[in-house]
Each structure stands twice: as C-alpha cells, then as structure tokens.
Design an enzyme around this catalytic site. Sequence first.
Site, PDB file in Angstrom:
ATOM      1  CE  LYS A 115      -4.054  -1.710   2.602  1.00  0.00           C
ATOM      2  NZ  LYS A 115      -4.894  -1.989   3.232  1.00  0.00           N
ATOM      3  CE  LYS A 235     -14.454  -3.245   0.509  1.00  0.00           C
ATOM      4  NZ  LYS A 235     -13.621  -3.952  -1.207  1.00  0.00           N
ATOM      5  NE  ARG A 290      -8.261  -9.006  -3.525  1.00  0.00           N
ATOM      6  CZ  ARG A 290      -9.410  -9.183  -2.862  1.00  0.00           C
ATOM      7  NH1 ARG A 290     -10.360  -9.200  -3.603  1.00  0.00           N
ATOM      8  NH2 ARG A 290      -9.523  -8.050  -2.259  1.00  0.00           N
ATOM      9  NE  ARG A 336     -18.335  -9.158   0.576  1.00  0.00           N
ATOM     10  CZ  ARG A 336     -17.360  -8.926   0.951  1.00  0.00           C
ATOM     11  NH1 ARG A 336     -16.494  -9.384   1.048  1.00  0.00           N
ATOM     12  NH2 ARG A 336     -16.407  -7.477  -0.072  1.00  0.00           N
TER      13      ARG A 336
HETATM   14  P1  ADP Z   1     -13.088  -7.348  -1.770  1.00  0.00           P
HETATM   15  O1  ADP Z   1     -12.267  -6.551  -1.814  1.00  0.00           O
HETATM   16  O2  ADP Z   1     -12.905  -8.408  -2.988  1.00  0.00           O
HETATM   17  O3  ADP Z   1     -14.350  -6.970  -0.343  1.00  0.00           O
HETATM   18  P2  ADP Z   1     -12.090  -8.607   1.158  1.00  0.00           P
HETATM   19  O4  ADP Z   1     -11.491  -7.419   1.921  1.00  0.00           O
HETATM   20  O5  ADP Z   1     -13.839  -8.553   1.457  1.00  0.00           O
HETATM   21  O6  ADP Z   1     -12.279  -8.171  -0.631  1.00  0.00           O
HETATM   22  O7  ADP Z   1     -11.129  -9.226   1.193  1.00  0.00           O
HETATM   23  C1  ADP Z   1     -11.828 -10.641   0.018  1.00  0.00           C
HETATM   24  C2  ADP Z   1     -11.497 -11.994   0.654  1.00  0.00           C
HETATM   25  O8  ADP Z   1     -10.081 -11.472   0.239  1.00  0.00           O
HETATM   26  C3  ADP Z   1     -11.502 -12.194   1.765  1.00  0.00           C
HETATM   27  O9  ADP Z   1     -12.223 -13.205   2.411  1.00  0.00           O
HETATM   28  C4  ADP Z   1     -10.822 -11.433   3.195  1.00  0.00           C
HETATM   29  O10 ADP Z   1     -10.968 -12.170   4.270  1.00  0.00           O
HETATM   30  C5  ADP Z   1      -9.321 -12.146   2.209  1.00  0.00           C
HETATM   31  N1  ADP Z   1      -8.300 -11.651   2.186  1.00  0.00           N
HETATM   32  C6  ADP Z   1      -7.864 -10.275   1.288  1.00  0.00           C
HETATM   33  N2  ADP Z   1      -6.718  -9.781   1.759  1.00  0.00           N
HETATM   34  C7  ADP Z   1      -5.977 -10.389   2.251  1.00  0.00           C
HETATM   35  C8  ADP Z   1      -4.902  -9.977   3.006  1.00  0.00           C
HETATM   36  N3  ADP Z   1      -3.654  -9.355   2.801  1.00  0.00           N
HETATM   37  N4  ADP Z   1      -4.499 -11.292   4.314  1.00  0.00           N
HETATM   38  C9  ADP Z   1      -5.413 -12.099   4.571  1.00  0.00           C
HETATM   39  N5  ADP Z   1      -7.198 -12.718   3.809  1.00  0.00           N
HETATM   40  C10 ADP Z   1      -7.103 -11.083   2.936  1.00  0.00           C
HETATM   41  P1  ADP Z   2      -8.065  -3.149   2.837  1.00  0.00           P
HETATM   42  O1  ADP Z   2      -6.578  -3.777   2.803  1.00  0.00           O
HETATM   43  O2  ADP Z   2      -8.225  -4.112   4.297  1.00  0.00           O
HETATM   44  O3  ADP Z   2      -9.290  -3.632   2.431  1.00  0.00           O
HETATM   45  P2  ADP Z   2      -8.107  -0.302   2.821  1.00  0.00           P
HETATM   46  O4  ADP Z   2      -7.338   0.284   3.177  1.00  0.00           O
HETATM   47  O5  ADP Z   2      -8.865  -0.830   1.520  1.00  0.00           O
HETATM   48  O6  ADP Z   2      -7.986  -1.329   3.719  1.00  0.00           O
HETATM   49  O7  ADP Z   2      -9.061   0.270   4.357  1.00  0.00           O
HETATM   50  C1  ADP Z   2     -10.293  -0.435   4.342  1.00  0.00           C
HETATM   51  C2  ADP Z   2     -11.124   0.225   5.379  1.00  0.00           C
HETATM   52  O8  ADP Z   2     -10.648   1.361   6.095  1.00  0.00           O
HETATM   53  C3  ADP Z   2     -11.697   1.606   3.987  1.00  0.00           C
HETATM   54  O9  ADP Z   2     -13.118   0.733   3.512  1.00  0.00           O
HETATM   55  C4  ADP Z   2     -12.195   2.188   5.168  1.00  0.00           C
HETATM   56  O10 ADP Z   2     -13.463   2.179   5.725  1.00  0.00           O
HETATM   57  C5  ADP Z   2     -11.157   2.311   6.350  1.00  0.00           C
HETATM   58  N1  ADP Z   2     -10.069   3.717   5.705  1.00  0.00           N
HETATM   59  C6  ADP Z   2      -9.259   3.102   5.390  1.00  0.00           C
HETATM   60  N2  ADP Z   2      -8.419   3.983   5.480  1.00  0.00           N
HETATM   61  C7  ADP Z   2      -8.807   4.537   5.419  1.00  0.00           C
HETATM   62  C8  ADP Z   2      -8.967   6.840   6.061  1.00  0.00           C
HETATM   63  N3  ADP Z   2      -7.912   7.004   5.712  1.00  0.00           N
HETATM   64  N4  ADP Z   2      -9.489   7.071   6.899  1.00  0.00           N
HETATM   65  C9  ADP Z   2     -11.163   6.349   6.702  1.00  0.00           C
HETATM   66  N5  ADP Z   2     -11.478   5.492   7.132  1.00  0.00           N
HETATM   67  C10 ADP Z   2      -9.994   4.239   6.549  1.00  0.00           C
HETATM   68 MG    MG Z   3      -9.372  -2.091   0.580  1.00  0.00          MG
END
Ligand code: ADP
Ligand code: ADP
Ligand code: MG
Length: 447
Positions: A115, A235, A290, A336
């Site tokens: 990231k 989500k 992905r 979901r």
């Molecule tokens: P999407 O962005 O497709 O909604 P999610 O954040 O819900 O994806 O993640 C999709 C799936 O991948 C979930 O089963 C989540 O637990 C898994 N996942 C995503 N990133 C990671 C990670 N870095 N380590 C472990 N599991 C992950």
């Molecule tokens: P992941 O890899 O686990 O999906 P993200 O960086 O996409 O992580 O962040 C997951 C969620 O966390 C976002 O959808 C949002 O709800 C919250 N989030 C991430 N960054 C921020 C931020 N800078 N401020 C507020 N909420 C955040």
């Molecule tokens: Mg994300």
Amino acid sequence: MRRVLVANRGEIAVRIIRAAHAAGLETVAVYSDADEHSRWVQLAGTAVHIGKSAAAKSYLNSAALVEAAETTGADAVHPGYGFLSERPGAAKEFADAGLTFVGPSVSTIETMGDKAAARDAAKRADVPIVPGSGPVGDVDEALAAAEHVGYPVLVKAAAGGGGRGIRPVASREELAEVLPAAQAEARSAFSDDTVYLERAIDGARHIEVQILGDHAGNVVHTFERDCSVQRRRQKLIEEAPAPGLAAETRASINEAAVRLARQVGYVGAGTVEFLLTPSGEFFFIEMNTRIQVEHPISEAVTGVDLVGEQLRIAAGEPVSFSQDDVRIRGAAVELRINAEDPDNGFRPTPGDLSRLDLPGGPGVRVDTGFVAGDRIGPFYDSMIAKLICSGPDRDAAFARGRQALAELRVEGVPTTVSMHRRLLDEPDLRTGAVHTKWLEELLPDST
Ligand code: ADP
Ligand code: ADP
Ligand code: MG
C-alpha cells in the site's frame, strides 16, 4: 491456454469454473480435506486433493498447487480472491513452473500490493492520495510524521488486507504505544512489518472503480461501486453505481482509476479504491490486484463478464469492448450472506447447513459454493452466499433484494440474513446517506 487450475474454493471457485467452461476451457478444481464433497469439485472437469483443512496446508500451499497443475496438465492458474491472489511470491512460482497466472505481472502485484508503494504510484499518476506518510520505522519517525498528517491517524500495514492491519490512533501517547504493536502484528499476519500513517477521514464513502487492462495497453473501467456499508472495515453491502454521485465526480474518479492503471501498465482485472468526502473530494486508498467479491454488481449494471475478460486477457487477447461501449443500465446491490451472528457481535457460526433454499426470478443472482448438507467449517472465510439483485433503478433493485431475502431460507447456522432484512428498510440506506462508519453507529453493540 487450454486448462485452468482454480486455486480457490467456495463461490469464487464456482464462478471461475463457469466462466472457464463458457469460454471453452477445461478446469481443474482443488480441495482440502474439509472440502472433498464440495460443489466446485463436482463442477470442474477434474479435481485434486491438495492437503489438510488448514489454509496454510492447502489453499495457501503454492508448491501443492503447482504440483496439482503439473499432474493434471493445467497450463493456467486462476487465484480468485484472498489466499494466494495478491502474493507476488506465489505468482512467481506459478510463472517459473510455466503456468499462466490469471492476474497482473509479479512486479505489478509487488508494487500495488504494497500500500505504501501504491501511494507513490498514485502520486506519480497525479491521483490524489489520503494525506499521510511514507513507511515509518520507529516511534520517533511516526510521531514526527503524525505532526504533519494531523490526528486522528490510522496506522496501516503496507501488506494488510481484508480489513486487517489498520489501527486508529487519536493522540501522540497512543501512537507511541500502538506503533510497535502494529509492527509486530503486521510481521506475524503478513510477514512484513512495514507500516505508514494516513489521516483518518470521517464521514467518507468507500467508492471503488473496476478496471481492466490488456497486453495491448488498453485500459478501460466498468464504472464504480459504493461499498460504504462496512463493519470493522469489511464490506457487507455493495451497490453499483454509487448512488447520488454528481456526473463530474463520477467521471473524474473513474478517470483517476484508469490513469493509475495506465501509469503502472496494469494487465488484468483490478480495483482502485477511494474515499469520497461529503464535499466531493476523493482520495486513493489502495488497489486490489485481483477479482473482487463484489464484482457481480458491476456485471449486473454493465453486462460485462469480468471473469470472462480476465481469462481472455490472460490468454493474450484484448479486452472485448471499448470504453465507449460500456454504459450503466439500472442499479444493483449485493448482500453478503455470512455464517456470522449479527446479534452476537458477528461472531463466526460454523456448523451444518441443514437447509439452503435459494431465491430466484428476474434480476436475482445467487453466487454460492454450497448446497444443503454441507458443513460450514471454521477454517475459512464465513461467507456462504452473495445475493446480487438488480433492476431498472435503485428502488427496484432494493425491492428485489427484499423479496430475495424473504425467499431465502438458511438453516443450521445463524447468518447475516436478519441484519440485511433490517438494513434494506433503513431510511439512510434507502436514500444513500451512508458512510463507512454508518453501520457501526447504527449497531453500536456489534463491534
Ligand atoms: P473485496 O475487496 O473483494 O471485498 P475483501 O477485502 O472482502 O475483498 O477480501 C476478500 C477476501 O480476501 C476475504 O476472504 C478476505 O478475508 C481475504 N483477504 C484479502 N486480503 C487479505 C490479506 N492480506 N490477508 C488475508 N486475507 C485477505
Ligand atoms: P484493506 O486492504 O483491509 O481493504 P483499505 O485500505 O482498503 O484496507 O481500508 C479498508 C477500509 O478502512 C476502507 O474501506 C475504509 O472504510 C477504512 N479506511 C481506510 N483508510 C481510511 C482512512 N484514511 N480514513 C478513514 N477510513 C479509512
Ligand atoms: Mg480495501
């Protein structure tokens, strides 16, 4: 490309098998001890046992997957989401074994899967990022960086995902305490202790853009999704298109995603995630290299088969349409259905799925990897099914969502169905007035 090994399980394995067969490709499923009698094993041309139930011994075991591909004569691997889908090391092992990886190049996964590196790429592409820092190595560096960023901040693991590896911090004192813990956690969860800071943006919506890039250098988007209904940064409900978005905002956020994908020479399907503030400003947060869980709502409103496009692109063909061909038609919502108890802090509820009656009818799509009689084990993600409901407009999509929930019968394990029934009637959701903390504020006992 002739035979695709599906390196995943559950609904996404079924989704990939369907797309591959429709494209005239053969398929190889894989399964752990727990998944021997699963739906995806039955649907695939062949199936290979790859190890014990624990993910580390099966779906995360890249050597076992390479071997499964070799013994079955597969020439390509589709990683789905989760598991090995965003691990550059695994993508490299597949490539070294002569297998086509259905996804971007190893170096793209390396850059965009980190990231902190992805933020740098966004900066270079002139895409606005959340105010924040580069990687911070120790408490002093973090404290100094936080002065510029401004509290409250989030400490984020560069390799984090799935809502894990993010910690909110309100003050200097808290940051000094949280930083070492966040680094240790990132090291054990993601084998990488790199962390950085981002300003915590309150009241924002999660808007993400689906993109596709091919080997000829074409990059197109299939518009955005709104995934603001979250719990613990995961989500639960997603919509396409994002409701109430001004036309200029829609155009600029979609263009920003395409610009970033072009900047990194992106090949494959990917998602560029943003936060959108109430004043209409948006900031890049991360890219997922992905297919995503919520891809079907984009398919529902554009008619594009995203997994089919992934397979085409991997086979070296161009994306099958141009940007001007894609239009949004109507609206779609995804619910979901997880084996989690919304009345008990969303605790996972593994058990036997004694009954699973699925809804149907126009505009109702159900993606699931399970049938009645299956066991929902404790080993993997708790998602049982996705309901994707679409219609000529948002109200129609929600009405079909209500009807689908009324028809759906899941027995044997508590699920998120009851929560969805309630949420679809919430005035804020009906008007689209939600943000990423909305659900947690609505269900204060759920966290
Ligand atoms: P999407 O962005 O497709 O909604 P999610 O954040 O819900 O994806 O993640 C999709 C799936 O991948 C979930 O089963 C989540 O637990 C898994 N996942 C995503 N990133 C990671 C990670 N870095 N380590 C472990 N599991 C992950
Ligand atoms: P992941 O890899 O686990 O999906 P993200 O960086 O996409 O992580 O962040 C997951 C969620 O966390 C976002 O959808 C949002 O709800 C919250 N989030 C991430 N960054 C921020 C931020 N800078 N401020 C507020 N909420 C955040
Ligand atoms: Mg994300």
